[in-house]
Scaffold this motif. Structure first.
Motif, PDB file in Angstrom:
ATOM      1  N   PRO A 189      11.666 -36.706  10.505  1.00  0.00           N
ATOM      2  CA  PRO A 189      11.402 -36.175   9.158  1.00  0.00           C
ATOM      3  C   PRO A 189      10.004 -36.459   8.620  1.00  0.00           C
ATOM      4  N   LYS A 190       9.280 -37.415   9.233  1.00  0.00           N
ATOM      5  CA  LYS A 190       7.924 -37.710   8.739  1.00  0.00           C
ATOM      6  C   LYS A 190       6.885 -36.775   9.336  1.00  0.00           C
ATOM      7  N   ARG A 191       7.267 -36.015  10.355  1.00  0.00           N
ATOM      8  CA  ARG A 191       6.320 -35.125  11.023  1.00  0.00           C
ATOM      9  C   ARG A 191       6.544 -33.688  10.544  1.00  0.00           C
ATOM     10  N   LYS A 192       5.475 -32.990  10.199  1.00  0.00           N
ATOM     11  CA  LYS A 192       5.626 -31.564   9.892  1.00  0.00           C
ATOM     12  C   LYS A 192       5.889 -30.822  11.204  1.00  0.00           C
ATOM     13  N   VAL A 193       6.751 -29.835  11.143  1.00  0.00           N
ATOM     14  CA  VAL A 193       7.110 -29.066  12.333  1.00  0.00           C
ATOM     15  C   VAL A 193       6.960 -27.582  12.007  1.00  0.00           C
ATOM     16  N   VAL A 194       6.223 -26.887  12.860  1.00  0.00           N
ATOM     17  CA  VAL A 194       5.965 -25.459  12.634  1.00  0.00           C
ATOM     18  C   VAL A 194       6.643 -24.657  13.735  1.00  0.00           C
ATOM     19  N   ALA A 195       7.387 -23.630  13.363  1.00  0.00           N
ATOM     20  CA  ALA A 195       7.970 -22.705  14.345  1.00  0.00           C
ATOM     21  C   ALA A 195       7.201 -21.397  14.282  1.00  0.00           C
ATOM     22  N   LEU A 196       6.758 -20.911  15.442  1.00  0.00           N
ATOM     23  CA  LEU A 196       6.115 -19.595  15.513  1.00  0.00           C
ATOM     24  C   LEU A 196       7.107 -18.673  16.208  1.00  0.00           C
ATOM     25  N   GLU A 197       7.508 -17.599  15.532  1.00  0.00           N
ATOM     26  CA  GLU A 197       8.550 -16.749  16.110  1.00  0.00           C
ATOM     27  C   GLU A 197       8.198 -15.274  15.958  1.00  0.00           C
ATOM     28  N   GLY A 198       8.581 -14.481  16.943  1.00  0.00           N
ATOM     29  CA  GLY A 198       8.406 -13.034  16.854  1.00  0.00           C
ATOM     30  C   GLY A 198       9.489 -12.417  15.978  1.00  0.00           C
ATOM     31  N   ASP A 199       9.217 -11.219  15.467  1.00  0.00           N
ATOM     32  CA  ASP A 199      10.193 -10.564  14.583  1.00  0.00           C
ATOM     33  C   ASP A 199      11.497 -10.261  15.322  1.00  0.00           C
ATOM     34  N   GLY A 200      11.385  -9.759  16.555  1.00  0.00           N
ATOM     35  CA  GLY A 200      12.597  -9.445  17.320  1.00  0.00           C
ATOM     36  C   GLY A 200      13.410 -10.689  17.580  1.00  0.00           C
ATOM     37  N   SER A 201      12.719 -11.778  17.863  1.00  0.00           N
ATOM     38  CA  SER A 201      13.420 -13.035  18.149  1.00  0.00           C
ATOM     39  C   SER A 201      14.108 -13.567  16.902  1.00  0.00           C
ATOM     40  N   LEU A 202      13.430 -13.497  15.757  1.00  0.00           N
ATOM     41  CA  LEU A 202      14.085 -13.943  14.520  1.00  0.00           C
ATOM     42  C   LEU A 202      15.343 -13.113  14.250  1.00  0.00           C
ATOM     43  N   LEU A 203      15.254 -11.811  14.534  1.00  0.00           N
ATOM     44  CA  LEU A 203      16.427 -10.951  14.284  1.00  0.00           C
ATOM     45  C   LEU A 203      17.622 -11.371  15.146  1.00  0.00           C
ATOM     46  N   MET A 204      17.359 -11.985  16.310  1.00  0.00           N
ATOM     47  CA  MET A 204      18.437 -12.490  17.179  1.00  0.00           C
ATOM     48  C   MET A 204      19.193 -13.635  16.532  1.00  0.00           C
ATOM     49  N   GLN A 205      18.534 -14.308  15.588  1.00  0.00           N
ATOM     50  CA  GLN A 205      19.052 -15.596  15.120  1.00  0.00           C
ATOM     51  C   GLN A 205      18.850 -15.730  13.611  1.00  0.00           C
ATOM     52  N   LEU A 206      19.117 -14.626  12.890  1.00  0.00           N
ATOM     53  CA  LEU A 206      18.862 -14.619  11.445  1.00  0.00           C
ATOM     54  C   LEU A 206      19.648 -15.700  10.710  1.00  0.00           C
ATOM     55  N   GLY A 207      20.809 -16.043  11.235  1.00  0.00           N
ATOM     56  CA  GLY A 207      21.650 -17.053  10.576  1.00  0.00           C
ATOM     57  C   GLY A 207      20.950 -18.389  10.451  1.00  0.00           C
ATOM     58  N   ALA A 208      19.954 -18.637  11.320  1.00  0.00           N
ATOM     59  CA  ALA A 208      19.212 -19.908  11.249  1.00  0.00           C
ATOM     60  C   ALA A 208      18.573 -20.066   9.866  1.00  0.00           C
ATOM     61  N   LEU A 209      18.207 -18.960   9.240  1.00  0.00           N
ATOM     62  CA  LEU A 209      17.558 -19.055   7.923  1.00  0.00           C
ATOM     63  C   LEU A 209      18.518 -19.639   6.895  1.00  0.00           C
ATOM     64  N   THR A 210      19.783 -19.252   6.982  1.00  0.00           N
ATOM     65  CA  THR A 210      20.750 -19.784   6.013  1.00  0.00           C
ATOM     66  C   THR A 210      21.025 -21.263   6.292  1.00  0.00           C
ATOM     67  N   THR A 211      20.990 -21.649   7.565  1.00  0.00           N
ATOM     68  CA  THR A 211      21.181 -23.076   7.898  1.00  0.00           C
ATOM     69  C   THR A 211      20.026 -23.888   7.328  1.00  0.00           C
ATOM     70  N   ILE A 212      18.812 -23.364   7.476  1.00  0.00           N
ATOM     71  CA  ILE A 212      17.627 -24.070   6.969  1.00  0.00           C
ATOM     72  C   ILE A 212      17.678 -24.165   5.442  1.00  0.00           C
ATOM     73  N   ALA A 213      18.074 -23.075   4.803  1.00  0.00           N
ATOM     74  CA  ALA A 213      18.165 -23.100   3.337  1.00  0.00           C
ATOM     75  C   ALA A 213      19.217 -24.099   2.878  1.00  0.00           C
ATOM     76  N   THR A 214      20.253 -24.295   3.678  1.00  0.00           N
ATOM     77  CA  THR A 214      21.314 -25.245   3.322  1.00  0.00           C
ATOM     78  C   THR A 214      20.854 -26.684   3.534  1.00  0.00           C
ATOM     79  N   LEU A 215      20.184 -26.935   4.675  1.00  0.00           N
ATOM     80  CA  LEU A 215      19.780 -28.311   5.014  1.00  0.00           C
ATOM     81  C   LEU A 215      18.474 -28.721   4.324  1.00  0.00           C
ATOM     82  N   LYS A 216      17.665 -27.731   3.961  1.00  0.00           N
ATOM     83  CA  LYS A 216      16.400 -27.960   3.252  1.00  0.00           C
ATOM     84  C   LYS A 216      15.494 -29.028   3.886  1.00  0.00           C
ATOM     85  N   PRO A 217      15.150 -28.904   5.164  1.00  0.00           N
ATOM     86  CA  PRO A 217      14.218 -29.878   5.749  1.00  0.00           C
ATOM     87  C   PRO A 217      12.840 -29.708   5.109  1.00  0.00           C
TER      88      PRO A 217
END
Ligand SMILES: Cc1ncc(C[n+]2csc(CCOP(=O)(O)OP(=O)(O)O)c2C)c(N)n1
Length: 196
Positions: free
Chosen positions: A70-98
């Motif tokens: 948690p002390k390290r910033k983490v950046v994800a670089l993702e393509g649009d098609g790849s994000l569309l494969m895993q859109l639910g990850a956005l709701t998980t992130i919004a829930t966990l709020k890292p």
């Protein structure tokens, strides 16, 4: 498509701009294909992970790292098609709020590497609207290069999670990542200080 059409950026150019803003051993996870190829070309760092083979896993992998370190910033670089494969990850992130997670979506509106078939963002899908709808409040389109740098700098300095989408051109990646998954994993684990 975003309402106020942002400038079309170049993936390698903005990847270099992002890497230049990293000053604190931030972890960067490049998604399948072009996204990690241009991260590789922007200069090797032990804190970069080049994800091979699976669409949609850069963001979930980055989320795991963000929760583990948690002390390290983490950046994800993702393509649009790849994000569309895993859109639910956005709701998980919004829930966990890292607080330390930054997502950058490289939106060329195609599955470029497999023949440039159009993705949903070539039609009416707007990634920033999707991210906000998922619950990630700090979600913005990069309007031009300066705006991209500003959004990344803010994301690195402030608490997240943060979502940045960039509309990019159809230029191919400028290099190809070394395809040795075990070596890439081991280097990254050493880069994160979790392996001798
Ligand atoms: C689960 C899965 N489905 C399909 C593929 C084949 N595939 C590899 S890359 C790719 C397109 C990736 O598109 P995008 O994430 O938008 O990146 P771009 O190529 O546009 O940079 C596809 C369909 C795959 N590797 N994994």
């Amino acid at each position: 498509m975003p309402p106020n059409e942002p400038k079309i950026l170049n993936r390698f150019d903005i990847t270099k701009r992002l890497v230049a803003l990293l000053k604190h051993d931030e972890a960067v996870v490049g998604g399948i294909g072009n996204t990690n190829f241009d991260l590789w070309a922007a200069g090797r760092r032990p804190q970069n992970f080049y994800m091979l083979g699976s669409m949609g896993l850069a963001i979930p992998i980055a989320l795991g790292i963000a929760l583990a370190q948690p002390k390290r910033k983490v950046v994800a670089l993702e393509g649009d098609g790849s994000l569309l494969m895993q859109l639910g990850a956005l709701t998980t992130i919004a829930t966990l709020k890292p607080k330390n997670l930054v997502i950058v979506v490289m939106d060329n509106r195609t599955y470029q590497i497999t023949g440039s078939q159009p993705t949903a963002s070539a039609f009416d899908a707007d990634f920033v609207a999707l991210a906000r709808g998922a619950g990630i409040q700090q979600s913005d389109w990069a309007l031009d290069e300066a705006s991209f740098e500003q959004l990344v700098a803010r994301a690195l300095a402030q608490d997240g999670p943060t979502f940045i989408a960039a509309h990019i051109d159809d230029k191919p990646a400028v290099a190809t990542t070394e395809r040795d998954p075990a070596l890439l994993r081991d280097r990254f684990m050493r880069g994160l200080g979790v392996r001798e």
